[in-house]
Write a protein that holds these residues in place. Structure first.
Motif: not given
Length: 293
Positions: A77, A79-80, A118-122, A125, A219
């Motif tokens: 993941e 970092e946002p 965004d939070k959760g993006m690899t 992505q 989203k």
């Protein structure tokens, strides 16, 4: 070596390689990395994901599976953060170089504007979003780890059939039920779904499959609707060729098929390749899709 299976798919970031060998305890306990060569040319490298020992009445084998370097971008993941005017070099150094990537193909012109993670993006992505926004293309990471931010470069189309590349079987599939004919859009928070994007694919004539997208939410946006239609078109048509030998070099290439029964099939791209080696020799299964409809 008993069997080899290698998969490459332009819609999947990481290639994968699976081999089976006679059971070897030392390899099962210590193996960490795999590399594959074709005529002394490196075509795959990757850290091993899985090692399985199997024993039956017919004997014992060790099965080893690995993915190419792009797997690290899928598994981690990011970092946002929000970047301002990021360049390809900046994205590479922040999101790929820490995982051992050393080579990439792109220009130095930045993406002008804000680029949000965004939070959760690899990390994959992040790379994909950057390439789509900056180059309008899907990135590609080769099985050996070279990063193509502008995607697979255009090359001469490969021709199958007649006196060209031969195949031993062909299957053409038209899955009309996969087609989304229209996406209706809600463009404002308090509005209704009065916007519309229609699928221009001629195969949609006489059919109706509608989806709804709230383009006013955080989203989703209008591009979400385009992606739904584009994916439905891709899923609706394929040609599968079974060839003898190794054809791994054709991934992502434009293609043309000249068949005595199906005629000339044009505007194709090699989207997926499955290469196998076993007791019956080498074989490659190629899945082709339409470049445009």
């Amino acid at each position: 070596m008993l069997t080899v299976i290698m998969n490459s798919d332009i819609d999947v970031p990481a290639d994968d390689l699976t081999i089976t060998i006679p059971y070897n305890r030392e390899i099962s306990e210590n193996a960490d990395y795999m590399a594959a060569f074709l005529d002394e040319e490196l075509i795959f490298k990757g850290q091993i994901d899985e090692i399985v020992g199997i024993k039956t009445i017919d004997g014992a084998i060790t099965k080893i599976a690995a993915r190419s370097p792009a797997a690290a971008l899928l598994d981690n993941e990011a970092e946002p953060l929000t970047y301002i005017n990021p360049s390809a070099d900046f994205i590479f150094n922040r999101h790929l170089k820490p995982f051992g990537f050393e080579e990439y193909d792109a220009d130095d012109i930045p993406f002008f504007g804000t680029f949000k993670i965004d939070k959760g993006m690899t990390h994959w992505q992040v790379l994909r979003n950057f390439c789509i926004n900056r180059y309008r293309s899907e990135p590609r990471i080769t099985g050996t780890g070279k990063v193509l931010l502008r995607g697979i470069s255009a090359s001469e189309a490969v021709v199958f059939g007649a006196d060209n590349e031969n195949y031993i079987s062909i299957k053409e599939s038209k899955k009309r039920f996969k087609l989304i004919t229209e996406v209706r859009l809600k463009l404002t928070s308090f509005g209704t779904y009065n916007g519309s994007i229609k699928n221009e694919n001629p195969e949609c004539d006489g059919q109706s499959r509608v989806r709804f997208v709230n383009a006013a939410s955080d989203k989703t946006n209008i591009e979400t609707a385009d992606d739904i239609i584009r994916q439905s078109n891709s899923d609706s048509y394929s040609v599968v060729l079974e060839c003898l030998g190794c054809k791994l070099e054709n991934i992502g290439r434009s293609a043309l098929i000249e068949d005595d029964m199906f005629g000339k099939l044009e505007n194709l791209t090699v989207r997926k390749i499955r290469y196998t080696v076993g007791s019956d020799g080498e074989k490659t299964i190629l899945t082709l899709g339409k470049e445009r409809f």
